[in-house]
Design an enzyme around this catalytic site. Structure first.
Site, PDB file in Angstrom:
ATOM      1  N   SER A 195      -0.592   4.193   0.534  1.00 11.89           N
ATOM      2  CA  SER A 195      -1.339   5.199   1.292  1.00 11.89           C
ATOM      3  C   SER A 195      -0.479   5.909   2.348  1.00 11.89           C
ATOM      4  CB  SER A 195      -2.574   4.569   1.949  1.00 11.89           C
ATOM      5  OG  SER A 195      -3.542   4.305   0.959  1.00 11.89           O
TER       6      SER A 195
ATOM      7  N   ASP B   6     -14.496   6.177  -2.049  1.00  7.36           N
ATOM      8  CA  ASP B   6     -14.063   5.532  -3.300  1.00  7.36           C
ATOM      9  C   ASP B   6     -14.783   6.104  -4.522  1.00  7.36           C
ATOM     10  OD1 ASP B   6     -12.150   3.786  -2.296  1.00  7.36           O
ATOM     11  OD2 ASP B   6     -13.628   2.253  -1.816  1.00  7.36           O
TER      12      ASP B   6
ATOM     13  N   LYS C 176     -13.785  -3.907   3.531  1.00  9.36           N
ATOM     14  CA  LYS C 176     -14.704  -2.782   3.311  1.00  9.36           C
ATOM     15  C   LYS C 176     -16.145  -3.071   3.691  1.00  9.36           C
ATOM     16  CE  LYS C 176     -11.970  -0.510  -0.202  1.00  9.36           C
ATOM     17  NZ  LYS C 176     -11.928   0.132  -1.512  1.00  9.36           N
TER      18      LYS C 176
ATOM     19  N   THR D  60     -19.619 -13.832 -13.352  1.00 13.41           N
ATOM     20  CA  THR D  60     -20.787 -14.434 -12.712  1.00 13.41           C
ATOM     21  C   THR D  60     -21.949 -13.447 -12.845  1.00 13.41           C
ATOM     22  OG1 THR D  60     -19.188 -15.244 -11.093  1.00 13.41           O
ATOM     23  CG2 THR D  60     -21.519 -15.621 -10.593  1.00 13.41           C
TER      24      THR D  60
ATOM     25  N   ASN E  87     -14.571   2.664   3.273  1.00 12.58           N
ATOM     26  CA  ASN E  87     -13.110   2.698   3.117  1.00 12.58           C
ATOM     27  C   ASN E  87     -12.459   3.674   4.089  1.00 12.58           C
ATOM     28  OD1 ASN E  87     -13.658   5.211   1.956  1.00 12.58           O
ATOM     29  ND2 ASN E  87     -11.930   5.020   0.539  1.00 12.58           N
TER      30      ASN E  87
ATOM     31  N   GLY F 195      -5.424   3.419 -12.319  1.00  9.57           N
ATOM     32  CA  GLY F 195      -6.126   3.784 -11.084  1.00  9.57           C
ATOM     33  C   GLY F 195      -5.423   4.716 -10.115  1.00  9.57           C
TER      34      GLY F 195
ATOM     35  N   SER G 145       0.828  -1.206   0.000  1.00 10.56           N
ATOM     36  CA  SER G 145       0.000   0.000   0.000  1.00 10.56           C
ATOM     37  C   SER G 145       0.870   1.267   0.000  1.00 10.56           C
ATOM     38  CB  SER G 145      -0.908   0.024   1.234  1.00 10.56           C
ATOM     39  OG  SER G 145      -1.525   1.289   1.319  1.00 10.56           O
TER      40      SER G 145
ATOM     41  N   GLY H 206     -16.704  -6.238 -14.279  1.00  8.37           N
ATOM     42  CA  GLY H 206     -16.514  -6.593 -12.873  1.00  8.37           C
ATOM     43  C   GLY H 206     -17.643  -6.016 -12.054  1.00  8.37           C
TER      44      GLY H 206
HETATM   45  P1  ATR Z   1     -12.911  -7.025  -4.975  1.00 10.86           P
HETATM   46  O1  ATR Z   1     -13.562  -6.770  -3.651  1.00 10.86           O
HETATM   47  O2  ATR Z   1     -11.437  -6.810  -4.974  1.00 10.86           O
HETATM   48  O3  ATR Z   1     -13.584  -6.350  -6.129  1.00 10.86           O
HETATM   49  P2  ATR Z   1     -14.299  -9.434  -5.578  1.00 10.86           P
HETATM   50  O4  ATR Z   1     -15.504  -8.907  -4.902  1.00 10.86           O
HETATM   51  O5  ATR Z   1     -13.936 -10.869  -5.403  1.00 10.86           O
HETATM   52  O6  ATR Z   1     -13.024  -8.604  -5.158  1.00 10.86           O
HETATM   53  O7  ATR Z   1     -14.423  -9.084  -7.129  1.00 10.86           O
HETATM   54  C1  ATR Z   1     -13.447  -9.392  -8.053  1.00 10.86           C
HETATM   55  C2  ATR Z   1     -14.009  -9.127  -9.432  1.00 10.86           C
HETATM   56  O8  ATR Z   1     -13.104  -9.656 -10.402  1.00 10.86           O
HETATM   57  C3  ATR Z   1     -15.343  -9.808  -9.673  1.00 10.86           C
HETATM   58  O9  ATR Z   1     -16.099  -9.059 -10.595  1.00 10.86           O
HETATM   59  C4  ATR Z   1     -14.893 -11.143 -10.271  1.00 10.86           C
HETATM   60  O10 ATR Z   1     -15.865 -11.809 -11.028  1.00 10.86           O
HETATM   61  P3  ATR Z   1     -16.858 -12.877 -10.318  1.00 10.86           P
HETATM   62  O11 ATR Z   1     -17.899 -12.047  -9.629  1.00 10.86           O
HETATM   63  O12 ATR Z   1     -17.395 -13.670 -11.418  1.00 10.86           O
HETATM   64  O13 ATR Z   1     -16.022 -13.664  -9.355  1.00 10.86           O
HETATM   65  C5  ATR Z   1     -13.777 -10.660 -11.164  1.00 10.86           C
HETATM   66  N1  ATR Z   1     -12.854 -11.748 -11.527  1.00 10.86           N
HETATM   67  C6  ATR Z   1     -12.005 -12.389 -10.714  1.00 10.86           C
HETATM   68  N2  ATR Z   1     -11.331 -13.334 -11.394  1.00 10.86           N
HETATM   69  C7  ATR Z   1     -11.784 -13.270 -12.688  1.00 10.86           C
HETATM   70  C8  ATR Z   1     -11.481 -13.994 -13.881  1.00 10.86           C
HETATM   71  N3  ATR Z   1     -10.581 -14.972 -13.906  1.00 10.86           N
HETATM   72  N4  ATR Z   1     -12.139 -13.635 -15.021  1.00 10.86           N
HETATM   73  C9  ATR Z   1     -13.056 -12.657 -15.010  1.00 10.86           C
HETATM   74  N5  ATR Z   1     -13.395 -11.948 -13.911  1.00 10.86           N
HETATM   75  C10 ATR Z   1     -12.757 -12.246 -12.767  1.00 10.86           C
END
Ligand code: ATR
Length: 283
Positions: free
Chosen positions: A24, A108, A72, A159, A93, A253, A22, A133
């Site tokens: 920060s 954020d 968070k 997903t 955060n 970012g 980090s 995402g």
């Molecule tokens: P964070 O809090 O860091 O955002 P998270 O809630 O686990 O962590 O979210 C990670 C994001 O990256 C999610 O949108 C995840 O998709 P899923 O909801 O389907 O898990 C996405 N992600 C992680 N690995 C991935 C992969 N191999 N391909 C595509 N999306 C991925």
């Protein structure tokens, strides 16, 4: 075990798991120092099961903290109160300690919006954004955009059910913003949403590691001239490289890290953050 001894003389800290990388502390301490408030900000590794122990420590010994993954939303049971924004999106955060009680806020969304405005001149009002995402990183940001008049938000996620859940929360809080969902493989649907978008945001964790594959078919970016591309990850990613080679405006970012931190500093001190000094300190 949490090693609280690393916080000797600190009144503020960032916590997470992992946390070693980090930036920060360097940014916040530069900000505090410029305000004549010393360098009171530390960095603490807090595993998820020890969050209640940290909360206990914070109530007694700290004035504030920043929280990153995975804390968070897990901090919510420890809070005495929270801002309306944090309550709506369920993500905190920034902690403020008042009379030995924890108060939660979220900066954020503000940090994201400020970074996007700086990078591309885009403001939330009437914005049409496609998010890749739908996890914790996207959550606070899409709520902020909707609260500030975004026209449409598309949530594209591996997903789809997770995108649908976030979409439901978002629609019930902000019915005036159109919210769409898609899978990362729904190429035709994504093409359609990107055609009508001002901004594409990479908010998956793919790209954090050098060997990560692209999260979706990046040739989709080539369709839409002038599409602004923002990646929440701080370093170069396949998404940013694809945007660059398609000739699209793109930005990582760092600006979001800066502006969410600057806003936290303002919440703690009640003073205007020395943003340029904090920006320099991040470099
Ligand atoms: P964070 O809090 O860091 O955002 P998270 O809630 O686990 O962590 O979210 C990670 C994001 O990256 C999610 O949108 C995840 O998709 P899923 O909801 O389907 O898990 C996405 N992600 C992680 N690995 C991935 C992969 N191999 N391909 C595509 N999306 C991925």
């Amino acid at each position: 075990m949490i090693d609280f001894s690393v916080l000797k003389d600190c009144r503020y800290t960032v916590i997470g798991d992992p946390i070693a990388h980090s930036r920060s502390p360097q940014m916040q301490n530069a900000g505090f120092a410029a305000l004549g408030l010393g360098t009171p900000y530390g960095r603490l590794h807090v595993p998820v099961e020890e969050l209640p122990l940290f909360a206990e420590y914070a109530r007694k010994h700290l004035d504030g903290a920043n929280l990153t993954v995975p804390h968070k939303n897990r901090i919510l049971p420890e809070l005495a109160d929270m801002s309306p924004e944090a309550r709506l999106c369920g993500s905190v955060n920034t902690l403020l300690v008042r009379d030995g009680k924890l108060y939660g806020d979220t900066t954020d969304g503000y940090g994201f919006a400020k970074a996007v405005e700086e990078a591309f001149g885009l403001v939330p009002e009437n914005l049409r954004a496609v998010f890749f995402g739908a996890g914790g990183a996207a959550r606070a940001v899409v709520f902020y955009l909707a609260a500030h008049g975004a026209k449409s938000i598309t949530l594209a996620n591996r997903t789809v059910e997770k995108a649908e859940l976030l979409a439901q929360d978002l629609r019930s809080a902000y019915p005036e913003t159109e919210v769409h969902c898609a899978g990362l493989q729904d190429t035709h649907l994504l093409a359609e949403f990107l055609d009508g978008a001002d901004l594409a945001v990479q908010a998956t964790s793919m790209g954090l590691h050098k060997e990560d594959a692209p999260p979706f078919d990046l040739t989709l970016l080539e369709r839409r001239k002038g599409l602004c591309c923002f990646d929440m990850i701080y370093h170069s990613t396949p998404f940013l490289r694809a945007a660059e080679s398609a000739g699209l405006p793109n930005r990582g970012g760092n600006g979001m890290l800066l502006h969410q931190g600057a806003r936290s500093l303002e919440l703690w001190t009640g003073k205007t953050a020395p943003v340029e000094i904090m920006r320099e300190a991040l470099k």
